[in-house]
Design a protein around this motif. Structure first.
Motif: not given
Lengths: 198, 198
Positions: B118-124, B170-185
């Protein structure tokens, strides 16, 4: 020509390969060596709160290998073909794995020498010997010297400084170590740089 | 077109980003998934006795990030300019540092979760937020999605599988996570790939 400013501590560490690339290419750069105090002051302004950082016309590039690869591509030391560039990247990552694996040695030299450093050395030297045998030109890829050699050889400089018998039984690796340092441009840099132990 | 053969275990691990690059580019490749036994048999034939290894027309390229960068350069996911390529390399190396730092968690989940992960997550996550705020396009560099996103997002898939609250706060990170996986390919690949926990 872009203006280059390279931030690091007053030591070789993870920055020296990039300094040597400037020396190889005979390109001027500002070699900014930070005291601990000055580093703490600038830390919040660096992308990941770390050095080295290369500033190119105002853009800050972080991470030692990313910096060296950027310069190596510009100056012609990143591999001659797409496949060779990938092989050089792989060699450098394999060295980085070796560096991470041997880090305990940096903090506790006696214990970690036999348990960590020497076994990791034997494995890593084995990889280097395979590459040297395959290429026959004295370097790790067909296209000649690259940034991977600079990381590896500079790290050897630290290790042989602590373990004088580091190359014992490995004459072909010692010859490689000397061969890289024997480039006139590099020799000139080695002669004039601050004499840091690490 | 060159023939590609990608060797790894039957898991995502350090190979998945490269598989996803093939999916992104819609380029066929042989997805060789080795059993432990088969790996031990082939180990001496791999450059550093490890996988992943990418075989391109008979040449073996080792090291996960070197493989992904090679494919990303070919397929247009490595950054749009020289400087941007260096920034992507730096992001990926910063992620690799995070991955190495959090490795204790993979072996001892309970203890290492609060002390290491969790500390490494917060930094990253802090670094990722800076990059997302700066670029405004939803990705880490101006040029859009790159191989660094694929390493980072696939690693998040493992971590959120173990720690369901991984994105909490960290909603903006979760949104990023979903955004990348959302490319159709990529979506198509995620739907058809083996469902490995790691």
């Amino acid at each position: 020509m872009p203006s280059y400013k390279l931030y690091y501590f007053d030591g070789r560490g993870l920055c020296e390969a990039s300094r040597q690339l400037f020396a190889f290419a005979d390109v001027p750069f500002e070699d900014v060596r930070l005291t601990r105090e000055k580093f703490m002051e600038l830390k919040p302004t660096f992308p990941y709160g770390q050095v080295p950082v290369l500033e190119v016309d105002g853009v800050q590039i972080p991470q030692s290998v990313a910096i060296a690869r950027f310069l190596a591509k510009k100056f012609g030391f990143a591999g001659k073909t797409e496949v060779e560039q990938a092989l050089v990247d792989g060699i450098c990552d394999q060295w980085k794995d070796f560096y991470v694996e041997t880090k305990p040695y940096y903090y506790s030299k006696e214990k970690a020498k036999t348990e960590v450093l020497l076994p990791a050395r034997d494995k890593f030297f084995g990889f280097l010997k395979n590459l040297l045998n395959k290429n026959k030109n004295g370097f790790l890829v067909e296209g000649g010297v690259t940034y991977a050699d600079l990381f590896i050889v500079d790290n050897m400089t630290s290790l042989v400084g602590w373990v004088p018998e580091y190359f014992e039984g490995h004459p072909e690796i010692e010859a490689y170590y000397k061969r890289v340092q024997d480039f006139p441009q590099l020799k000139a840099w080695l002669a004039k740089r601050p004499n840091d132990p690490i």
